[in-house]
Design a protein around this motif. Sequence first.
Motif, PDB file in Angstrom:
ATOM      1  N   LEU A  23       8.290   1.857   2.999  1.00  0.00           N
ATOM      2  CA  LEU A  23       8.966   3.055   3.472  1.00  0.00           C
ATOM      3  C   LEU A  23      10.134   2.692   4.380  1.00  0.00           C
ATOM      4  CD1 LEU A  23       8.904   6.185   3.570  1.00  0.00           C
ATOM      5  CD2 LEU A  23       7.454   5.956   5.602  1.00  0.00           C
ATOM      6  N   PHE A  46       8.120  11.641  -7.168  1.00  0.00           N
ATOM      7  CA  PHE A  46       9.148  10.599  -7.113  1.00  0.00           C
ATOM      8  C   PHE A  46      10.281  10.849  -8.092  1.00  0.00           C
ATOM      9  CE2 PHE A  46       7.542   7.157  -4.444  1.00  0.00           C
ATOM     10  CZ  PHE A  46       6.239   7.580  -4.221  1.00  0.00           C
ATOM     11  N   GLY A  47      11.476  10.428  -7.683  1.00  0.00           N
ATOM     12  CA  GLY A  47      12.592  10.360  -8.597  1.00  0.00           C
ATOM     13  C   GLY A  47      12.504   9.102  -9.452  1.00  0.00           C
ATOM     14  N   LEU A  51       5.820  -0.823  -2.590  1.00  0.00           N
ATOM     15  CA  LEU A  51       6.763   0.130  -2.012  1.00  0.00           C
ATOM     16  C   LEU A  51       6.695   0.048  -0.497  1.00  0.00           C
ATOM     17  CD1 LEU A  51       6.173   1.380  -4.915  1.00  0.00           C
ATOM     18  CD2 LEU A  51       6.798   3.561  -3.883  1.00  0.00           C
ATOM     19  N   ARG A  71       1.779  15.709   4.928  1.00  0.00           N
ATOM     20  CA  ARG A  71       2.162  14.369   4.472  1.00  0.00           C
ATOM     21  C   ARG A  71       0.953  13.470   4.236  1.00  0.00           C
ATOM     22  NH1 ARG A  71       5.888  15.583   8.372  1.00  0.00           N
ATOM     23  NH2 ARG A  71       4.779  14.430   9.982  1.00  0.00           N
ATOM     24  N   ARG A  72      -0.178  13.826   4.837  1.00  0.00           N
ATOM     25  CA  ARG A  72      -1.343  12.943   4.696  1.00  0.00           C
ATOM     26  C   ARG A  72      -2.046  13.142   3.360  1.00  0.00           C
ATOM     27  NH1 ARG A  72      -4.126  15.541   9.708  1.00  0.00           N
ATOM     28  NH2 ARG A  72      -3.342  17.274   8.476  1.00  0.00           N
ATOM     29  N   THR A  73      -2.059  14.370   2.872  1.00  0.00           N
ATOM     30  CA  THR A  73      -2.878  14.678   1.704  1.00  0.00           C
ATOM     31  C   THR A  73      -2.086  15.070   0.470  1.00  0.00           C
ATOM     32  OG1 THR A  73      -3.078  16.985   2.371  1.00  0.00           O
ATOM     33  CG2 THR A  73      -4.773  15.475   3.169  1.00  0.00           C
ATOM     34  N   ASP A  74      -0.856  15.490   0.673  1.00  0.00           N
ATOM     35  CA  ASP A  74      -0.123  16.040  -0.459  1.00  0.00           C
ATOM     36  C   ASP A  74       0.399  14.966  -1.387  1.00  0.00           C
ATOM     37  OD1 ASP A  74       1.385  18.842   1.307  1.00  0.00           O
ATOM     38  OD2 ASP A  74      -0.546  18.626   0.296  1.00  0.00           O
ATOM     39  N   THR A  75       0.449  15.320  -2.653  1.00  0.00           N
ATOM     40  CA  THR A  75       1.050  14.452  -3.657  1.00  0.00           C
ATOM     41  C   THR A  75       2.524  14.249  -3.347  1.00  0.00           C
ATOM     42  OG1 THR A  75      -0.469  15.299  -5.316  1.00  0.00           O
ATOM     43  CG2 THR A  75       1.559  14.255  -6.115  1.00  0.00           C
ATOM     44  N   GLN A  76       2.964  13.006  -3.518  1.00  0.00           N
ATOM     45  CA  GLN A  76       4.394  12.727  -3.430  1.00  0.00           C
ATOM     46  C   GLN A  76       4.972  12.726  -4.839  1.00  0.00           C
ATOM     47  OE1 GLN A  76       5.656   9.471  -0.952  1.00  0.00           O
ATOM     48  NE2 GLN A  76       4.340  10.072   0.742  1.00  0.00           N
ATOM     49  N   ASP A 116       8.834   1.654   7.828  1.00  0.00           N
ATOM     50  CA  ASP A 116       8.461   0.271   8.135  1.00  0.00           C
ATOM     51  C   ASP A 116       9.640  -0.699   8.127  1.00  0.00           C
ATOM     52  OD1 ASP A 116       5.674   1.089   6.128  1.00  0.00           O
ATOM     53  OD2 ASP A 116       5.685   0.946   8.309  1.00  0.00           O
ATOM     54  N   TYR A 146      11.981   4.951  -0.225  1.00  0.00           N
ATOM     55  CA  TYR A 146      11.246   3.704  -0.327  1.00  0.00           C
ATOM     56  C   TYR A 146      12.132   2.648  -0.975  1.00  0.00           C
ATOM     57  CZ  TYR A 146       6.849   6.352   0.232  1.00  0.00           C
ATOM     58  OH  TYR A 146       5.833   7.132   0.690  1.00  0.00           O
TER      59      TYR A 146
END
Lengths: 114, 114
Positions: free
Chosen positions: B45, B105-106, B43, B98-103, B59, B35
Amino acid sequence: AQSVTQLDSQVPVFEEAPVELRCNYSSSVSVYLFWYVQYPNQGLQLLLKYLSGSTLVKGINGFEAEFNKSQTSFHLRKPSVHISDTAEYFCAVSDPRGTYKYIFGTGTRLKVLA
Amino acid sequence: DVKVTQSSRYLVKRTGEKVFLECVQDMDHENMFWYRQDPGLGLRLIYFSYDVKMKEKGDIPEGYSVSREKKERFSLILESASTNQTSMYLCASSPGDRRTDTQYFGPGTRLTVL
């Protein structure tokens, strides 16, 4: 296509006061909803998410959010904020049927004042 | 705990240079994301990857490319850096859906292009 609107770019609030950060989304289909927090000089971390079921979702650090389908909103609330809650908060949506990625809002900067 | 690390916290490059931003996750996650974070824009993508050697445009992919040769590593490449690519770059990973899982981040890389 989905979109997310966070109406308030900055929200100042005194310590121990309640706060509400607003998030509205636009979608013709059901969505999954998320709130992330970014503390200064850090990456984002998940506060809470709504996938299905109860419309009131509880997250970490005393935050909660309510999914309102009729108003297409997912506002974040905390009854009593602390100085340590000073951070930027991002609302995000994902489309259960779509391209499997999040759409993030522009963020709300919460400033907690002593 | 999931850990996502990024090779640099701060980077200064000159216009026209080739720039590599590296991201490593240690939890065997399927999905990785790059991102760009800009004030007032939230943010956005750039690219994401759902498997080794697999990638999809986000995007705002123009001016960027990515590489995922190993599951744990996802690189963002600026072929010829320009001043309008000065920004904060955030890498994230997620386990499966990818729709429901937590992302996760670094901490981000703040890139300045002079």
